[in-house]
Design a protein around this motif. Sequence first.
Motif, PDB file in Angstrom:
ATOM      1  N   LEU A  55       0.181  27.922 -14.958  1.00 51.13           N
ATOM      2  CA  LEU A  55      -0.211  27.587 -13.591  1.00 51.13           C
ATOM      3  C   LEU A  55       1.004  27.623 -12.664  1.00 51.13           C
ATOM      4  CD1 LEU A  55      -2.313  26.817 -11.535  1.00 51.13           C
ATOM      5  CD2 LEU A  55      -2.195  24.444 -12.334  1.00 51.13           C
ATOM      6  N   ARG A  56       2.132  27.093 -13.126  1.00 50.59           N
ATOM      7  CA  ARG A  56       3.350  27.144 -12.299  1.00 50.59           C
ATOM      8  C   ARG A  56       3.746  28.595 -12.023  1.00 50.59           C
ATOM      9  NH1 ARG A  56       8.609  24.862 -14.998  1.00 50.59           N
ATOM     10  NH2 ARG A  56       8.355  26.810 -16.126  1.00 50.59           N
ATOM     11  N   ALA A  57       3.671  29.440 -13.044  1.00 52.75           N
ATOM     12  CA  ALA A  57       4.021  30.861 -12.868  1.00 52.75           C
ATOM     13  C   ALA A  57       3.120  31.514 -11.826  1.00 52.75           C
ATOM     14  CB  ALA A  57       3.911  31.597 -14.203  1.00 52.75           C
ATOM     15  N   ALA A  58       1.832  31.123 -11.810  1.00 55.89           N
ATOM     16  CA  ALA A  58       0.886  31.684 -10.832  1.00 55.89           C
ATOM     17  C   ALA A  58       1.200  31.209  -9.419  1.00 55.89           C
ATOM     18  CB  ALA A  58      -0.548  31.298 -11.206  1.00 55.89           C
ATOM     19  N   ILE A  59       1.715  29.982  -9.304  1.00 53.40           N
ATOM     20  CA  ILE A  59       2.024  29.415  -7.978  1.00 53.40           C
ATOM     21  C   ILE A  59       3.292  30.038  -7.405  1.00 53.40           C
ATOM     22  CG2 ILE A  59       2.640  27.299  -6.721  1.00 53.40           C
ATOM     23  CD1 ILE A  59       0.930  25.796  -8.912  1.00 53.40           C
ATOM     24  N   VAL A  60       4.306  30.257  -8.251  1.00 52.69           N
ATOM     25  CA  VAL A  60       5.606  30.728  -7.740  1.00 52.69           C
ATOM     26  C   VAL A  60       5.787  32.243  -7.862  1.00 52.69           C
ATOM     27  CG1 VAL A  60       6.702  28.503  -8.224  1.00 52.69           C
ATOM     28  CG2 VAL A  60       6.876  30.339  -9.910  1.00 52.69           C
ATOM     29  N   SER A  64       1.580  35.087  -4.650  1.00 46.91           N
ATOM     30  CA  SER A  64       1.269  33.761  -4.088  1.00 46.91           C
ATOM     31  C   SER A  64       2.233  33.400  -2.963  1.00 46.91           C
ATOM     32  CB  SER A  64       1.337  32.691  -5.182  1.00 46.91           C
ATOM     33  OG  SER A  64       0.357  32.912  -6.157  1.00 46.91           O
ATOM     34  N   LEU A  65       3.523  33.660  -3.174  1.00 51.59           N
ATOM     35  CA  LEU A  65       4.521  33.329  -2.147  1.00 51.59           C
ATOM     36  C   LEU A  65       4.317  34.175  -0.893  1.00 51.59           C
ATOM     37  CD1 LEU A  65       7.811  32.884  -4.242  1.00 51.59           C
ATOM     38  CD2 LEU A  65       6.092  31.185  -3.625  1.00 51.59           C
ATOM     39  N   VAL A  66       3.915  35.433  -1.080  1.00 49.85           N
ATOM     40  CA  VAL A  66       3.632  36.312   0.064  1.00 49.85           C
ATOM     41  C   VAL A  66       2.496  35.723   0.896  1.00 49.85           C
ATOM     42  CG1 VAL A  66       2.724  38.570   0.741  1.00 49.85           C
ATOM     43  CG2 VAL A  66       4.460  38.427  -1.042  1.00 49.85           C
ATOM     44  N   LYS A  67       1.432  35.287   0.232  1.00 50.13           N
ATOM     45  CA  LYS A  67       0.268  34.712   0.930  1.00 50.13           C
ATOM     46  C   LYS A  67       0.680  33.442   1.684  1.00 50.13           C
ATOM     47  CE  LYS A  67      -4.210  34.571   1.790  1.00 50.13           C
ATOM     48  NZ  LYS A  67      -4.148  33.638   2.903  1.00 50.13           N
ATOM     49  N   LEU A  68       1.516  32.602   1.055  1.00 50.19           N
ATOM     50  CA  LEU A  68       1.974  31.376   1.707  1.00 50.19           C
ATOM     51  C   LEU A  68       2.812  31.700   2.944  1.00 50.19           C
ATOM     52  CD1 LEU A  68       2.950  29.377  -1.509  1.00 50.19           C
ATOM     53  CD2 LEU A  68       1.065  28.812   0.048  1.00 50.19           C
ATOM     54  N   ALA A  69       3.699  32.702   2.822  1.00 46.07           N
ATOM     55  CA  ALA A  69       4.535  33.116   3.959  1.00 46.07           C
ATOM     56  C   ALA A  69       3.670  33.678   5.080  1.00 46.07           C
ATOM     57  CB  ALA A  69       5.558  34.154   3.508  1.00 46.07           C
ATOM     58  N   GLU A  70       2.623  34.425   4.714  1.00 39.90           N
ATOM     59  CA  GLU A  70       1.720  34.984   5.728  1.00 39.90           C
ATOM     60  C   GLU A  70       0.932  33.874   6.437  1.00 39.90           C
ATOM     61  OE1 GLU A  70       0.845  39.405   3.781  1.00 39.90           O
ATOM     62  OE2 GLU A  70      -0.540  37.743   3.367  1.00 39.90           O
ATOM     63  N   ASP A  71       0.455  32.908   5.660  1.00 36.93           N
ATOM     64  CA  ASP A  71      -0.300  31.787   6.253  1.00 36.93           C
ATOM     65  C   ASP A  71       0.548  31.036   7.284  1.00 36.93           C
ATOM     66  OD1 ASP A  71      -2.424  32.447   4.647  1.00 36.93           O
ATOM     67  OD2 ASP A  71      -2.137  30.810   3.219  1.00 36.93           O
ATOM     68  N   LEU A  72       1.849  30.933   7.015  1.00 28.21           N
ATOM     69  CA  LEU A  72       2.756  30.205   7.909  1.00 28.21           C
ATOM     70  C   LEU A  72       3.372  31.108   8.979  1.00 28.21           C
ATOM     71  CD1 LEU A  72       4.395  28.137   5.063  1.00 28.21           C
ATOM     72  CD2 LEU A  72       3.134  27.141   6.963  1.00 28.21           C
ATOM     73  N   GLU A  73       2.982  32.391   8.948  1.00 22.91           N
ATOM     74  CA  GLU A  73       3.459  33.387   9.923  1.00 22.91           C
ATOM     75  C   GLU A  73       4.987  33.534   9.913  1.00 22.91           C
ATOM     76  OE1 GLU A  73       1.627  32.326  13.668  1.00 22.91           O
ATOM     77  OE2 GLU A  73      -0.311  33.110  13.015  1.00 22.91           O
ATOM     78  N   PHE A  74       5.574  33.421   8.725  1.00 25.00           N
ATOM     79  CA  PHE A  74       7.030  33.568   8.595  1.00 25.00           C
ATOM     80  C   PHE A  74       7.487  34.982   8.973  1.00 25.00           C
ATOM     81  CE2 PHE A  74       8.146  29.984   5.330  1.00 25.00           C
ATOM     82  CZ  PHE A  74       7.905  29.056   6.324  1.00 25.00           C
ATOM     83  N   GLY A  75       6.626  35.965   8.737  1.00 24.14           N
ATOM     84  CA  GLY A  75       6.993  37.354   9.028  1.00 24.14           C
ATOM     85  C   GLY A  75       7.359  37.588  10.480  1.00 24.14           C
ATOM     86  N   VAL A 124       0.914  23.676   0.128  1.00 24.06           N
ATOM     87  CA  VAL A 124       0.772  24.405  -1.147  1.00 24.06           C
ATOM     88  C   VAL A 124      -0.113  23.664  -2.149  1.00 24.06           C
ATOM     89  CG1 VAL A 124       2.000  25.439  -3.105  1.00 24.06           C
ATOM     90  CG2 VAL A 124       3.023  25.503  -0.817  1.00 24.06           C
ATOM     91  N   PHE A 125       0.184  22.402  -2.405  1.00 19.68           N
ATOM     92  CA  PHE A 125      -0.512  21.673  -3.471  1.00 19.68           C
ATOM     93  C   PHE A 125      -2.034  21.585  -3.274  1.00 19.68           C
ATOM     94  CE2 PHE A 125       3.742  19.274  -4.190  1.00 19.68           C
ATOM     95  CZ  PHE A 125       4.223  20.351  -4.925  1.00 19.68           C
ATOM     96  N   PRO A 126      -2.534  21.437  -2.025  1.00 22.66           N
ATOM     97  CA  PRO A 126      -4.001  21.408  -1.873  1.00 22.66           C
ATOM     98  C   PRO A 126      -4.679  22.671  -2.405  1.00 22.66           C
ATOM     99  CG  PRO A 126      -2.938  20.650   0.133  1.00 22.66           C
ATOM    100  CD  PRO A 126      -1.857  21.194  -0.738  1.00 22.66           C
ATOM    101  N   LYS A 127      -3.965  23.796  -2.358  1.00 21.76           N
ATOM    102  CA  LYS A 127      -4.530  25.062  -2.829  1.00 21.76           C
ATOM    103  C   LYS A 127      -4.730  25.053  -4.346  1.00 21.76           C
ATOM    104  CE  LYS A 127      -2.208  27.660   0.870  1.00 21.76           C
ATOM    105  NZ  LYS A 127      -3.302  28.210   1.660  1.00 21.76           N
ATOM    106  N   ILE A 128      -3.959  24.213  -5.058  1.00 19.32           N
ATOM    107  CA  ILE A 128      -4.109  24.119  -6.515  1.00 19.32           C
ATOM    108  C   ILE A 128      -5.490  23.552  -6.839  1.00 19.32           C
ATOM    109  CG2 ILE A 128      -3.225  23.085  -8.648  1.00 19.32           C
ATOM    110  CD1 ILE A 128      -0.451  22.978  -7.282  1.00 19.32           C
ATOM    111  N   SER A 129      -5.837  22.458  -6.157  1.00 13.70           N
ATOM    112  CA  SER A 129      -7.147  21.824  -6.368  1.00 13.70           C
ATOM    113  C   SER A 129      -8.283  22.757  -5.971  1.00 13.70           C
ATOM    114  CB  SER A 129      -7.254  20.543  -5.551  1.00 13.70           C
ATOM    115  OG  SER A 129      -6.151  19.713  -5.809  1.00 13.70           O
ATOM    116  N   ASP A 130      -8.022  23.623  -4.975  1.00 13.17           N
ATOM    117  CA  ASP A 130      -9.059  24.562  -4.514  1.00 13.17           C
ATOM    118  C   ASP A 130      -9.209  25.759  -5.451  1.00 13.17           C
ATOM    119  OD1 ASP A 130      -9.364  22.889  -2.385  1.00 13.17           O
ATOM    120  OD2 ASP A 130      -8.212  24.110  -0.984  1.00 13.17           O
TER     121      ASP A 130
END
Length: 211
Positions: A55-60, A64-75, A124-130
């Motif tokens: 599960l940790r490997a799937a999160i990091v 997954s990191l690309v999706k998190l960066a996109e959600d936060l509009e880091f690009g 990030v963590f709420p997405k684990i439960s989802d």
Amino acid sequence: MQAFTHSSYVNEHRGQTFKDNERLEFLGDAVLELTVSKYLFTHFPKMSEGEMTKLRAAIVCEPSLVKLAEDLEFGQIILLGKGEEMTGGRERPALLADVFESFIGALYLDQGLDTVYHFLTLYVFPKISDGVFSQVIDYKSQLQEYIQQDSMGDISYQIIQEKGPAHNREFVSEVFLNTESMGVGVGKSKKEAEQKAAEKALKQLGALSKG
């Protein structure tokens, strides 16, 4: 500022005091592993070590990191060199994943581990439960485990081709068990190509369904 400064920007502004985010990325990677590990250890008391590792490997992992960066509009806020900008750097998966790790590294240095943990608790963590990360499978780790379990030898990866224009690059990776080719994968980044190759190898070994 440094977390969002790409090396291409620094190269085009030599003589100025800009620093790129590569060292912060290195630190952020480790901080992310630690904080995610702590969360899984604390919140999933019945989960085995192997399950937590997967599960940790799937999160990091990169997707997954690309999706998190996109959600936060880091690009939108990365400082890029002109060449990188023109070739679509803001949407490049590897670059976005690196920026997310750099940001975590910078947050840790500025505010400490508790703040990083709080940030991940919000975003990030709420997405684990989802169940978001259960869809991301780390085939490379699975393949490594499968090979080690039966002491079959060594796994290695080789990028055998890079094709397409810079803004729409494709990488072709081949995976070997000892010297035998076990599969070829194609992806938008080297990591993605290696994951696809590992998936092919697992199917070849009968460790995954062919479907």
